[in-house]
Write a protein that holds these residues in place. Structure first.
Motif, PDB file in Angstrom:
ATOM      1  N   PHE A  90       4.516  16.479  -5.804  1.00  4.09           N
ATOM      2  CA  PHE A  90       4.113  15.928  -4.514  1.00  4.09           C
ATOM      3  C   PHE A  90       4.055  14.405  -4.582  1.00  4.09           C
ATOM      4  N   LYS A  91       3.479  13.881  -5.659  1.00  2.95           N
ATOM      5  CA  LYS A  91       3.424  12.427  -5.830  1.00  2.95           C
ATOM      6  C   LYS A  91       4.821  11.819  -5.850  1.00  2.95           C
ATOM      7  N   ALA A  92       5.719  12.449  -6.598  1.00  2.00           N
ATOM      8  CA  ALA A  92       7.083  11.922  -6.698  1.00  2.00           C
ATOM      9  C   ALA A  92       7.789  11.958  -5.341  1.00  2.00           C
ATOM     10  N   TYR A  93       7.582  13.037  -4.598  1.00  2.00           N
ATOM     11  CA  TYR A  93       8.211  13.172  -3.283  1.00  2.00           C
ATOM     12  C   TYR A  93       7.708  12.100  -2.325  1.00  2.00           C
ATOM     13  N   MET A  94       6.384  11.917  -2.279  1.00  2.00           N
ATOM     14  CA  MET A  94       5.812  10.919  -1.389  1.00  2.00           C
ATOM     15  C   MET A  94       6.213   9.511  -1.830  1.00  2.00           C
ATOM     16  N   HIS A  95       6.292   9.284  -3.124  1.00  2.01           N
ATOM     17  CA  HIS A  95       6.760   7.985  -3.618  1.00  2.01           C
ATOM     18  C   HIS A  95       8.165   7.710  -3.109  1.00  2.01           C
ATOM     19  N   GLY A  96       9.028   8.740  -3.184  1.00  2.00           N
ATOM     20  CA  GLY A  96      10.400   8.575  -2.722  1.00  2.00           C
ATOM     21  C   GLY A  96      10.490   8.242  -1.241  1.00  2.00           C
ATOM     22  N   ILE A  97       9.689   8.914  -0.439  1.00  2.00           N
ATOM     23  CA  ILE A  97       9.690   8.661   1.006  1.00  2.00           C
ATOM     24  C   ILE A  97       9.207   7.241   1.295  1.00  2.00           C
ATOM     25  N   MET A  98       8.071   6.875   0.710  1.00  3.76           N
ATOM     26  CA  MET A  98       7.519   5.543   0.967  1.00  3.76           C
ATOM     27  C   MET A  98       8.437   4.440   0.449  1.00  3.76           C
ATOM     28  N   ARG A  99       9.059   4.676  -0.699  1.00  6.22           N
ATOM     29  CA  ARG A  99       9.956   3.673  -1.261  1.00  6.22           C
ATOM     30  C   ARG A  99      11.133   3.401  -0.321  1.00  6.22           C
ATOM     31  N   GLU A 100      11.650   4.448   0.316  1.00  7.12           N
ATOM     32  CA  GLU A 100      12.761   4.286   1.245  1.00  7.12           C
ATOM     33  C   GLU A 100      12.353   3.455   2.456  1.00  7.12           C
ATOM     34  N   PHE A 101      11.168   3.711   2.995  1.00 10.02           N
ATOM     35  CA  PHE A 101      10.698   2.915   4.132  1.00 10.02           C
ATOM     36  C   PHE A 101      10.465   1.466   3.728  1.00 10.02           C
ATOM     37  N   ALA A 102       9.934   1.264   2.524  1.00 11.52           N
ATOM     38  CA  ALA A 102       9.738  -0.105   2.044  1.00 11.52           C
ATOM     39  C   ALA A 102      11.084  -0.811   1.884  1.00 11.52           C
TER      40      ALA A 102
END
Length: 237
Positions: A90-102
């Motif tokens: 879950f952490k990795a998935y959310m990191h991936g999503i947030m990183r893309e928006f950043a």
């Protein structure tokens, strides 16, 4: 604005003038015998919708991203219908999503969270994104915690599948609530105990509060005050 409704040229234009994206985050898990499994996502989705409308009324825009339906829900995994995503995944998935928006240029990422089990993985993922993108700020909003005083000015108690959550779902998806099954009470532990079946003890029948006093009117009041306060925080008032 809803991200999924935009074309890519529209999105490209939006990101040049909008600095904030709101991501509703929830879970699919047992909420007593009376509430739908999607309760923790339905609530932040509705709040995000209202925040979007209120921010526009205040003369600003935010982008509302599609929700993250599945979350980390170890404790409630003892009940049928709970879909638990491991903390690391879950952490990795959310990191991936947030990183893309950043990477797309958004300077503020708002995680509008509806589930307590998501908290620790979300913090860790946000810290990694903030480390990589120094100009990006992540807000983690847990609506039932951060606005607890407001909620308890409307409800006499709150808790998992309790009076506050049940009231909110009665206000937005009443056809999914089975109030004839709405029973429960408080269960506490002096220390945090982690055991595979601890949910049976801490959340009997998937509840930790008495939902019987819930009403749609209370739910509407909660949604109204929480969305108003979040909107004003976003526009800096």
């Amino acid at each position: 604005m809803r991200l999924e409704e935009l074309t890519w040229p529209d999105f490209d234009e939006v990101k040049r003038r909008v600095d904030t994206v709101v991501i509703p985050v929830g879970s699919v898990e047992a909420h007593g015998r009376h509430l739908p499994l999607g309760t923790d996502t339905f609530a932040p989705l509705e709040i995000a919708k209202r925040v979007d409308e209120r921010v526009r009324e205040l003369g600003r825009d935010v982008l509302i991203a599609p929700p993250v339906w599945y979350g980390h829900t170890f404790v409630l995994n003892v009940y049928p219908g709970t879909i638990n995503v491991g903390g690391d995944a879950f952490k990795a998935y959310m990191h991936g999503i947030m990183r893309e928006f950043a990477a797309e240029g958004f300077r503020r990422i708002v995680l509008l969270n509806g589930h307590g089990g998501n908290y620790s993985p979300l913090v860790l993922a946000a810290e990694e994104v903030a480390e990589e993108f120094p100009d990006v700020e992540v807000w983690l909003i847990n609506w039932w915690i951060d606005f607890r005083e407001d909620v308890l000015s409307i409800c006499s108690s709150q808790g998992h599948a309790g009076q506050d959550e049940t009231s909110v779902i009665l206000a937005i998806r009443p056809e999914l609530v089975k109030m004839e099954r709405a029973t429960g009470g408080k269960s506490k532990s002096k220390v945090r105990r982690i055991r595979r079946d601890i949910g049976l003890e801490l959340f009997p029948d998937g509840v930790n509060d008495d939902p019987s006093l819930a009403t749609a009117e209370k739910g509407e009041a909660i949604l109204s005050v929480v969305s108003e306060k979040i909107a004003r925080l976003l526009v800096g008032e």
